[in-house]
Design a protein around this motif. Structure first.
Motif, mmCIF file in Angstrom:
data_model
loop_
_atom_site.group_PDB
_atom_site.id
_atom_site.type_symbol
_atom_site.label_atom_id
_atom_site.label_comp_id
_atom_site.label_asym_id
_atom_site.label_seq_id
_atom_site.Cartn_x
_atom_site.Cartn_y
_atom_site.Cartn_z
ATOM 1 N N GLY A 324 0.818 -1.206 0.000
ATOM 2 C CA GLY A 324 0.000 0.000 0.000
ATOM 3 C C GLY A 324 0.846 1.248 0.000
ATOM 4 N N LEU A 325 0.233 2.361 -0.375
ATOM 5 C CA LEU A 325 0.959 3.615 -0.471
ATOM 6 C C LEU A 325 1.373 4.150 0.899
ATOM 7 C CD1 LEU A 325 -1.015 5.591 -3.212
ATOM 8 C CD2 LEU A 325 1.112 4.299 -3.458
ATOM 9 N N ILE A 326 2.536 4.745 0.915
ATOM 10 C CA ILE A 326 3.023 5.434 2.100
ATOM 11 C C ILE A 326 3.049 6.928 1.777
ATOM 12 C CG2 ILE A 326 4.958 5.776 3.681
ATOM 13 C CD1 ILE A 326 5.832 2.921 3.058
ATOM 14 N N ARG A 327 2.447 7.729 2.620
ATOM 15 C CA ARG A 327 2.454 9.178 2.415
ATOM 16 C C ARG A 327 3.463 9.808 3.372
ATOM 17 N NH1 ARG A 327 -1.213 10.426 -1.228
ATOM 18 N NH2 ARG A 327 -3.189 9.280 -1.360
ATOM 19 N N VAL A 328 4.293 10.659 2.812
ATOM 20 C CA VAL A 328 5.323 11.322 3.593
ATOM 21 C C VAL A 328 5.105 12.826 3.495
ATOM 22 C CG1 VAL A 328 7.796 11.596 3.983
ATOM 23 C CG2 VAL A 328 6.918 9.470 2.955
ATOM 24 N N PRO A 329 4.762 13.500 4.605
ATOM 25 C CA PRO A 329 4.589 14.964 4.562
ATOM 26 C C PRO A 329 5.864 15.644 4.083
ATOM 27 C CG PRO A 329 3.807 14.053 6.645
ATOM 28 C CD PRO A 329 4.554 12.955 5.956
ATOM 29 N N LEU A 330 5.728 16.730 3.354
ATOM 30 C CA LEU A 330 6.898 17.420 2.818
ATOM 31 C C LEU A 330 7.854 17.851 3.920
ATOM 32 C CD1 LEU A 330 5.500 19.694 -0.044
ATOM 33 C CD2 LEU A 330 6.392 17.366 -0.162
ATOM 34 N N GLU A 331 7.290 18.271 5.060
ATOM 35 C CA GLU A 331 8.161 18.753 6.130
ATOM 36 C C GLU A 331 8.979 17.635 6.768
ATOM 37 O OE1 GLU A 331 3.930 18.534 7.920
ATOM 38 O OE2 GLU A 331 4.896 19.032 5.998
ATOM 39 N N ALA A 332 8.619 16.381 6.490
ATOM 40 C CA ALA A 332 9.362 15.257 7.056
ATOM 41 C C ALA A 332 10.480 14.776 6.144
ATOM 42 C CB ALA A 332 8.416 14.091 7.350
ATOM 43 N N VAL A 333 10.545 15.286 4.917
ATOM 44 C CA VAL A 333 11.531 14.828 3.940
ATOM 45 C C VAL A 333 12.835 15.595 4.131
ATOM 46 C CG1 VAL A 333 12.070 14.533 1.500
ATOM 47 C CG2 VAL A 333 9.708 14.254 2.296
ATOM 48 N N ALA A 334 13.893 14.865 4.489
ATOM 49 C CA ALA A 334 15.215 15.476 4.634
ATOM 50 C C ALA A 334 16.012 15.373 3.347
ATOM 51 C CB ALA A 334 15.983 14.804 5.769
ATOM 52 N N ALA A 335 15.843 14.283 2.592
ATOM 53 C CA ALA A 335 16.555 14.092 1.329
ATOM 54 C C ALA A 335 15.790 13.090 0.486
ATOM 55 C CB ALA A 335 17.983 13.615 1.569
ATOM 56 N N LEU A 336 15.927 13.237 -0.828
ATOM 57 C CA LEU A 336 15.266 12.332 -1.761
ATOM 58 C C LEU A 336 16.191 12.147 -2.949
ATOM 59 C CD1 LEU A 336 11.555 12.493 -2.889
ATOM 60 C CD2 LEU A 336 13.351 12.113 -4.552
ATOM 61 N N GLY A 337 16.401 10.897 -3.352
ATOM 62 C CA GLY A 337 17.288 10.647 -4.476
ATOM 63 C C GLY A 337 17.135 9.249 -5.000
ATOM 64 N N PRO A 338 17.997 8.835 -5.913
ATOM 65 C CA PRO A 338 17.918 7.481 -6.469
ATOM 66 C C PRO A 338 18.156 6.437 -5.400
ATOM 67 C CG PRO A 338 19.967 8.566 -7.113
ATOM 68 C CD PRO A 338 19.104 9.615 -6.474
#
Length: 351
Positions: A324-338
């Motif tokens: 199932g989908l996991i939702r991550v609030p923008l304020e909780a994202v420290a880094a995103l990459g490959p």
């Protein structure tokens, strides 16, 4: 709208400049409206500022823009609602963001745009440096006083700056696509890239004020005339510029003018309709959408396919296990990459 600069140049006749540009050839000075001596003086002032003019007996022709940013040209009949009420062009500053923050004592400066030909201490996210040869780029900061609920606050983990970052990134990506004919994408959270090479960076910072409404600065660094050998060696394979992408030169004052107008439209739309109005534009330009990614959050690391991005709902991640989908609030994202990228923030300098 007030345009001012350091040092303050003589006020230029922008209406005359526009007429000469539109003529695309020689114009007789006698055919230009106004006192002949005043017209001749106005033409002289344009030439002294650096506009390329060809003159012959009683005639003048526009041949090219000034290599300098021209505050009068940028601010003339700009037509914006908030951003660009004042435009300041400085020759050299440490940081346009710092310069904008220093005049946040009064809300009368809401919408002030600071531009500089050169920064000596420009920076990107997480303290990285920002490199741009003098006179080569658009180095811009916008001072804003967003209303309650839309402004960064003390202790804000990122929600208050995320939508302002998107205002800057979407506006710059649109500008880049229109002037290069190539697709400009947004790499989370603040880089605009073409073919995987960084063209522009956005840095939004909260301004500390002792009292009164909260303030924020949107900083944008857009590479315009940077050649390949002007990038530091460690960035030559990962950075680009508008001139490298298009094979032509640009009137930086007109680019600044257009970028201000785009920023104003998106910011105004966000105030009127809510930040979610940016979601479709972000979604269409999100470099990571549909790809496997690794997301570093404030509590751990998640991996999966990024299936949606939204200003209000955050990131929607489909884990490999298919649970199932996991939702991550923008304020909780420290880094995103490959998925094979570093877990934490990268240390490489930004261009």
């Amino acid at each position: 709208m007030t345009a001012w600069a350091d040092p303050s140049p003589p006020i230029l006749d922008v209406a005359l400049l526009k007429r000469l540009r539109a003529a695309a050839g020689f114009v007789r000075l006698d055919d230009l409206p106004g006192d002949p001596r005043a017209v001749a003086a106005a033409v002289d002032a344009l030439g002294a500022f650096g506009f390329e003019l060809e003159r012959r007996d009683g005639e003048v022709a526009y041949r090219g823009p000034s290599s300098r940013l021209c505050p009068d040209q940028i601010g003339h009949e700009l037509g914006t609602r908030r951003i660009g009420r004042r435009v300041a062009v400085w020759n050299r500053v440490e940081s346009t963001n710092d310069h904008a923050a220093r005049v946040a004592a009064t809300t009368a400066n809401d919408g002030l745009v600071i531009l500089a030909e050169e920064q000596t201490a420009g920076r990107g996210r997480r303290g990285r440096s920002f490199v741009a040869p003098a006179g080569s780029s658009l180095l811009m900061s916008v001072l804003l006083f967003p209303p309650d609920g839309l402004a960064p606050t003390v202790g804000d983990s990122g929600a208050g700056t995320a939508w302002l970052t998107l205002v800057g990134a979407v506006a710059a990506a649109e500008l880049a696509s229109d002037h290069t004919g190539q697709q400009a994408l947004i790499k989370w959270p603040n880089d605009v890239r073409v073919d995987g090479r960084k063209l522009c960076g956005v840095l939004v910072e909260r301004v500390l004020r002792p009292s009164g409404p909260a303030a924020a600065v949107i900083g944008i660094g857009l590479n315009v005339h940077v050649s390949a050998d002007e990038f530091p060696p460690d960035l030559r394979d990962s950075a680009t510029s508008l001139s490298l992408l298009s094979g032509r030169s640009f009137d930086r004052s007109e680019l600044a003018r257009e970028l201000i107008q785009r920023l104003d439209r998106w910011y105004d739309a966000g105030l009127r309709e809510g930040p979610a109005v940016l979601a479709p534009a972000w979604r269409s330009r999100c470099e990571h959408l549909g790809r496997l990614v690794r997301v570093t959050t404030t509590t751990g690391v998640l991996s999966g396919r990024l299936v949606d991005v939204d200003v209000a709902r955050g990131l929607s991640l489909e884990p490999a296990a298919g649970s199932g989908l996991i939702r991550v609030p923008l304020e909780a994202v420290a880094a995103l990459g490959p998925p094979d990228g570093p877990v934490g923030p990268q240390r490489a300098r930004t261009s």
